[in-house]
Design an enzyme around this catalytic site. Structure first.
Site, PDB file in Angstrom:
ATOM      1  N   HIS A  35       3.945  -2.226   2.951  1.00 28.09           N
ATOM      2  CA  HIS A  35       3.992  -0.884   2.351  1.00 28.09           C
ATOM      3  C   HIS A  35       5.312  -0.720   1.612  1.00 28.09           C
ATOM      4  CE1 HIS A  35       1.124  -0.704   5.658  1.00 28.09           C
ATOM      5  NE2 HIS A  35       0.495   0.214   4.966  1.00 28.09           N
ATOM      6  N   HIS A  55      -5.860   2.809  -4.119  1.00 26.12           N
ATOM      7  CA  HIS A  55      -5.792   3.076  -2.668  1.00 26.12           C
ATOM      8  C   HIS A  55      -6.142   4.548  -2.408  1.00 26.12           C
ATOM      9  CE1 HIS A  55      -4.822   2.176   1.428  1.00 26.12           C
ATOM     10  NE2 HIS A  55      -3.698   2.848   1.484  1.00 26.12           N
ATOM     11  N   ASP A 101       0.822  -1.218   0.000  1.00 28.35           N
ATOM     12  CA  ASP A 101       0.000   0.000   0.000  1.00 28.35           C
ATOM     13  C   ASP A 101       0.859   1.272   0.000  1.00 28.35           C
ATOM     14  OD1 ASP A 101      -2.041  -1.785   0.284  1.00 28.35           O
ATOM     15  OD2 ASP A 101      -2.903  -0.855   2.067  1.00 28.35           O
TER      16      ASP A 101
HETATM   17 ZN    ZN Z   1      -2.577   3.301   3.245  1.00 29.88          ZN
END
Ligand code: ZN
Length: 423
Positions: A380, A289, A239
């Site tokens: 991430h 996202h 993400d």
């Molecule tokens: Zn996020």
């Protein structure tokens, strides 16, 4: 071993038009605390003085926000979001707009404000409006009155748009116009939010040199994959990217014959178009996202749709790729999202906590402890420690016999498994 071949037909060729020449990095700060959530994105160029000015502004704004976060535990967390727009004109003039949104129970109204930076990379200096345009305060005033009559407060307009103040006015420019920005209360009542006014070059004398723009072409190749349905399988997801680490993560995945789904932010797409092209070429998947990591559950239907659609659109325009998956920011979902967004919502069931741990060994330990067949793993791709952790995680998972795939592939494998079990 049962195998099936999954063909991914990626788009053959796209021409992206932009004034940008090279990629620069986007700094991202995403934090989720009990009482406040923070999403900040700003460009980092090769110009030190420009970076310093931007970072100073971000630092001061964050400090101002943290002062507003109540000490008591509030029902709804305070939120700070700083988003940016960046474009170059003629590969020479850098234009940056930082857009701040701040809300807290201690504030009567959410705060919206902008800050602009215009930099000449040849003369190596910041530019003022008067460096770019020989323009009169009266021209600006009459244009503002023409387009924003209902918002303008006449006394503020007279006081704040004067010949003396032109050089400190917030502005940017494109290859055909200048854009002026006024924060709430500067010349208007608060309800008008930020006023943005465009004045075409033909309305005044342009002081800068004539500019020209460049364009880029991408080419994709068809990717085919062998996936096994009787192997332990997980989907890795990343993400908040892309970032300067994304390419290395993709190369590392390739080394281990693996793929992942990258849930990206729309505001980074143009600057990382080459990176994203690489992500796709290596057989990975892109998901949505949001545009700038605002908490979606707080938004109106229109704002929500804009966050999602703008991201899908910029990906389509820049990369020729159609996104179908959505991972909501902060994992927060409500009925408004379910009702208005026609995309597959993807959460996760293994949280590596990489954004908080920021220690490769600790991240790897947590991931390897929690991973089981069929899981979707949250990471991430904006932290170096996540990249380092993957160097520990991937060989171990391969040793344990896992195949590592995208979310769509995992779903497809699970669907085929369910189908065969029924028979
Ligand atoms: Zn996020």
């Amino acid at each position: 071993m049962k195998k099936f071949v999954l063909f991914l037909f990626l788009i053959i060729s796209m021409t992206g038009c932009s004034n940008r020449a090279s990629e620069f990095s986007v700094e991202g700060i995403i934090e989720e605390h009990e009482n406040n959530i923070i999403g900040i994105h700003y460009p980092k160029t090769e110009i030190k003085s420009l970076n310093e000015e931007i970072e100073q502004y971000v630092f001061e704004t964050k400090k101002q926000f943290l002062k507003e976060v109540p000490t008591y535990l509030s029902l709804v967390p305070s939120e700070l979001n700083i988003d940016y727009e960046y474009w170059e004109v003629g590969n020479r003039y850098y234009n940056i707009v930082l857009k701040t949104f701040m809300t807290s129970p201690t504030l009567a109204h959410p705060i919206h404000m902008v800050k602009t930076f215009v930099y000449d990379s040849v003369k190596k200096q910041f530019l003022t409006l008067l460096d770019v345009a020989e323009i009169k305060a009266s021209t600006i005033k009459s244009t503002l009155l023409l387009h924003h009559k209902d918002c303008i407060l006449f006394r503020e307009l007279e006081n704040n748009v004067t010949e003396d103040l032109l050089s400190s006015m917030m502005f940017t420019f494109t290859d055909h116009s200048i854009l002026l920005y006024f924060n709430p209360y500067e010349i208007s009542n608060g309800s008008c939010m930020i006023i943005k006014e465009e004045i075409p070059f033909q309305n005044f004398k342009v002081e800068i040199e004539k500019v020209n723009s460049s364009s880029k072409t991408f080419e994709y190749h068809k990717v085919s994959k062998n996936l096994a349905i009787d192997k332990k399988t997980i989907a890795l997801t990343f993400d908040d990217g892309p970032s300067k680490y994304t390419k290395e993560i993709v190369s590392l995945l390739e080394e281990y014959d693996s793929n992942a789904t990258f849930f990206i932010l729309g505001n980074k797409v143009k600057n990382y178009s080459e990176t994203l092209n690489f992500v796709l070429e290596k057989g990975n998947e892109l998901g949505n996202h949001s545009y700038n990591h605002k908490q979606l559950t707080r938004l109106s239907k229109e704002e929500l749709k804009k966050q999602i659609e703008d991201t899908n659109q910029v990906v389509k325009d820049t990369l020729g790729y159609q996104i179908t998956l959505l991972r909501p920011t902060y994992g927060a979902i409500n009925n408004r999202i379910k009702k208005n967004i026609d995309m597959d919502l993807v959460l996760w069931n293994v949280d590596t906590m990489d954004w908080k741990l920021k220690n490769s060994k600790a991240i790897a330990k947590k991931a390897l402890h929690d991973i089981k067949d069929g899981k979707i793993v949250l990471m991430h791709d904006i932290y170096k420690t996540t990249l380092e952790a993957l160097k520990l995680i991937l060989p171990e998972l391969k040793k344990q016999g896992y195949q590592i795939v995208t979310v769509s592939e995992l779903k497809e494998i699970q669907a085929i498994k369910n189908e065969t079990e029924k028979r």
